[in-house]
Design an enzyme around this catalytic site. Structure first.
Site, PDB file in Angstrom:
ATOM      1  N   CYS A  13      22.436  35.031 -10.481  1.00  0.00           N
ATOM      2  CA  CYS A  13      20.881  34.585 -10.594  1.00  0.00           C
ATOM      3  C   CYS A  13      20.130  35.001 -11.633  1.00  0.00           C
ATOM      4  O   CYS A  13      19.753  34.285 -12.595  1.00  0.00           O
ATOM      5  CB  CYS A  13      20.274  34.422  -9.316  1.00  0.00           C
ATOM      6  SG  CYS A  13      20.836  33.416  -8.097  1.00  0.00           S
TER       7      CYS A  13
HETATM    8  P1  NAD Z   1      27.677  27.669  -6.208  1.00  0.00           P
HETATM    9  O1  NAD Z   1      28.201  27.261  -7.393  1.00  0.00           O
HETATM   10  O2  NAD Z   1      28.205  28.958  -5.300  1.00  0.00           O
HETATM   11  O3  NAD Z   1      27.856  26.500  -5.091  1.00  0.00           O
HETATM   12  C1  NAD Z   1      27.447  25.201  -5.394  1.00  0.00           C
HETATM   13  C2  NAD Z   1      28.564  24.416  -4.847  1.00  0.00           C
HETATM   14  O4  NAD Z   1      28.177  22.977  -5.136  1.00  0.00           O
HETATM   15  C3  NAD Z   1      30.035  24.474  -5.577  1.00  0.00           C
HETATM   16  O5  NAD Z   1      30.900  24.690  -4.727  1.00  0.00           O
HETATM   17  C4  NAD Z   1      30.282  23.053  -5.914  1.00  0.00           C
HETATM   18  O6  NAD Z   1      31.619  22.624  -5.995  1.00  0.00           O
HETATM   19  C5  NAD Z   1      29.513  22.208  -5.236  1.00  0.00           C
HETATM   20  N1  NAD Z   1      29.028  20.658  -5.723  1.00  0.00           N
HETATM   21  C6  NAD Z   1      28.765  20.361  -7.025  1.00  0.00           C
HETATM   22  N2  NAD Z   1      28.275  19.321  -7.143  1.00  0.00           N
HETATM   23  C7  NAD Z   1      28.502  18.815  -5.876  1.00  0.00           C
HETATM   24  C8  NAD Z   1      28.324  17.632  -5.281  1.00  0.00           C
HETATM   25  N3  NAD Z   1      27.705  16.338  -5.886  1.00  0.00           N
HETATM   26  N4  NAD Z   1      28.669  17.230  -3.922  1.00  0.00           N
HETATM   27  C9  NAD Z   1      28.868  18.239  -3.241  1.00  0.00           C
HETATM   28  N5  NAD Z   1      29.174  19.431  -3.795  1.00  0.00           N
HETATM   29  C10 NAD Z   1      28.833  19.853  -5.029  1.00  0.00           C
HETATM   30  O7  NAD Z   1      26.230  27.857  -6.347  1.00  0.00           O
HETATM   31  P2  NAD Z   1      25.334  29.025  -5.486  1.00  0.00           P
HETATM   32  O8  NAD Z   1      25.311  30.222  -5.885  1.00  0.00           O
HETATM   33  O9  NAD Z   1      25.092  28.504  -3.883  1.00  0.00           O
HETATM   34  O10 NAD Z   1      23.861  28.328  -6.071  1.00  0.00           O
HETATM   35  C11 NAD Z   1      23.305  26.802  -5.904  1.00  0.00           C
HETATM   36  C12 NAD Z   1      21.788  26.682  -6.454  1.00  0.00           C
HETATM   37  O11 NAD Z   1      21.130  27.570  -5.823  1.00  0.00           O
HETATM   38  C13 NAD Z   1      22.062  27.339  -7.967  1.00  0.00           C
HETATM   39  O12 NAD Z   1      20.832  26.519  -8.478  1.00  0.00           O
HETATM   40  C14 NAD Z   1      21.447  28.835  -8.045  1.00  0.00           C
HETATM   41  O13 NAD Z   1      20.989  29.117  -9.029  1.00  0.00           O
HETATM   42  C15 NAD Z   1      20.493  28.613  -6.621  1.00  0.00           C
HETATM   43  N6  NAD Z   1      20.408  29.843  -6.121  1.00  0.00           N
HETATM   44  C16 NAD Z   1      21.453  30.639  -5.940  1.00  0.00           C
HETATM   45  C17 NAD Z   1      21.340  32.020  -5.065  1.00  0.00           C
HETATM   46  C18 NAD Z   1      22.470  32.830  -5.062  1.00  0.00           C
HETATM   47  O14 NAD Z   1      22.201  33.920  -4.624  1.00  0.00           O
HETATM   48  N7  NAD Z   1      23.735  32.568  -5.259  1.00  0.00           N
HETATM   49  C19 NAD Z   1      19.888  32.261  -4.817  1.00  0.00           C
HETATM   50  C20 NAD Z   1      18.985  31.315  -4.983  1.00  0.00           C
HETATM   51  C21 NAD Z   1      19.274  30.292  -5.427  1.00  0.00           C
END
Ligand code: NAD
Length: 446
Positions: free
Chosen positions: A274
């Protein structure tokens, strides 16, 4: 809409932890992915990544029939009332964010909405630069569904603040809930849901417009990154003043309630999925789209990336030329209690060492398999911290896991070829290490 059924598009850290959190409080949750293997794993109660407490709660919610994972996004939307979008928004090479997953999710949700008669609320949880929800998500949903946003379906931007390593705790006890809304009904529907979910533990809620909600997330992470780069700047100044100790400086300013002591640990700087991505995206968006030069945030990024070079310089100071030297890396994950290595500081350090011709051996309590898929045979992997130290010429500590804090000076002296330590997270008492063992133990910022 009482006790709404929930769908979550994207089952990464945010999607799965949030889904499990909602399901554990009795909501019917359908998560969705395009990956059938991942869906099968989740449906058998196995999380696809490491997060403390997640496996147990996932197993319970799957067993109770409260949570399932499907590969059909339409089914997910049509069988529920609220859809959270939690897909990834990874960095592009120039620092902006890649919206391809958001666009695809918007397309899929929009198509499903076109077949739905009852009101549905779409909630954007992914981190996106200001105006993305208004200018990308909303028009795609309207186009694909042939319905007008704010009338036949609602839309909110609800940024997520959970931290990997304590994601479930943060899901149940967030500091606040931010609700950006296209219209009053959307915001009220989401606030009602959260009031029901958190009950008497409802945190402060801020209702605002979409762009402000989007910016709150970026401002939040940029501020945290600024605190880290600030204390690293002070550490580098301390480095030039023999008597000055950055740990005590941080303690001294951290007691000021306007500042507080968190995120004031000098060291290798920030990494992870992040902070680097979000600060880079805000800098890039400001410059390219808003024609504003964010000087402070650009400096934050610069200070952060310099810390890696400083660690390498310190390693060189302790053992000389790094070529052919065996360097032990303690910690691969970007922080403790996670196996996530996205943008981990360890990656940049290992790449630099390899480019200098060092032999690298690494250990992490949970992230070794992720490191293997990244570095393959280019580095060696140890099964324990002690094994990692064996025969090494220098150790660089990159992640402050609890088990590393228990290591004593004798563990380094007895196992290393040449006991030299660069404590990149400042977890040891360096004076004690140096006094007791008389070897080169040095913390970033000493
Ligand atoms: P990630 O990459 O771990 O997970 C996203 C998932 O979504 C992936 O597994 C991907 O295959 C799936 N995906 C993509 N398109 C899709 C679709 N059309 N249908 C179904 N699945 C789909 O990401 P994350 O770490 O969970 O982060 C998600 C969002 O939240 C990002 O924007 C990130 O910046 C934000 N965020 C992350 C955190 C963190 O700590 N990881 C904290 C706050 C906010």
């Amino acid at each position: 809409m009482s006790n709404p059924a929930i769908s979550i598009i994207g089952t990464g850290f945010v999607g799965l932890c949030t889904g499990v959190g909602f399901a554990s409080k009795g909501y019917q949750v359908t998560t969705s992915t395009h990956d059938p293997e991942k869906a099968a794993l989740i449906n058998s109660g196995v999380p696809p990544f490491y997060e403390p407490g997640l496996e147990k709660l996932l197993q319970k919610t799957v067993r109770d029939g409260r949570l399932k994972c499907v590969v059909d996004q339409e089914e997910a939307v049509l069988s529920t009332d609220l859809t959270f979008v939690a897909v990834g928004t990874p960095s592009l090479p120039h620092g902006g964010i890649d919206l391809k997953y958001v666009e695809r999710a918007a397309h899929e949700i929009g198509e499903a909405l076109g077949r739905k008669d009852s009101y549905h609320l779409v909630i954007m949880k992914s981190t996106v630069v200001p105006e993305t929800t208004e200018k990308v998500l909303k028009p795609t949903l309207e186009r694909e569904s042939q319905k007008q946003c704010g009338i036949r379906f609602g839309l909110c931007m609800n940024p997520e603040f959970l931290r990997e390593g304590s994601a479930l705790h943060d899901t149940f006890y967030p500091d606040r809930v931010i609700i950006g809304e296209v219209d009053k009904e959307s915001g009220e529907t989401l606030e009602r849901f959260y009031r029901d979910f958190y009950a008497e533990k409802m945190p402060p809620a801020i209702r605002t417009n979409l762009a402000t909600a989007e910016l709150i997330k970026y401002a939040n992470n940029s501020f945290l990154a600024t605190k880290i780069s600030f204390i690293n700047e002070i550490a580098n100044i301390c480095n030039k003043i023999p008597e000055a100790d950055v740990k005590t400086v941080a303690e001294g300013i951290g007691l000021d309630r306007r500042i507080n002591k968190r995120f004031l640990n000098a060291g290798l700087g920030y990494g992870g999925s992040c902070l680097p991505k979000d600060v880079d995206a805000l800098v890039s968006h400001s410059k390219k789209c808003l024609r504003y030069e964010p000087q402070l945030l650009s400096a934050v990024v610069g200070v952060n990336s310099n810390q890696i070079d400083r660690a390498i310089q310190l390693a060189r100071k302790t053992v000389g030329d790094l070529k052919g030297k065996r360097i032990a890396i303690l910690g691969l994950a970007f922080k403790p209690e996670t196996d996530d290595m996205r943008e981990a500081v360890s990656i940049r350090i290992i790449k630099k060492l390899l480019s200098e011709g060092s032999e690298v051996v690494a250990y992490d309590p949970v992230a070794v398999s992720n490191a293997r898929s990244l570095f393959k045979e280019a580095i060696q992997y140890a099964d324990s911290a002690i094994e990692c130290l064996k025969g090494a010429d220098c150790c660089i500590l990159t992640t402050e896991w609890e088990e590393f804090k228990k290591l004593k000076p004798k563990d380094f002296v007895q196992n290393m070829n040449n006991p030299a330590l660069v404590d990149g997270r400042r977890i040891y008492n360096h004076e004690e290490f140096r006094k007791e063992m008389g070897f080169a133990a040095i913390g970033l910022g000493d």
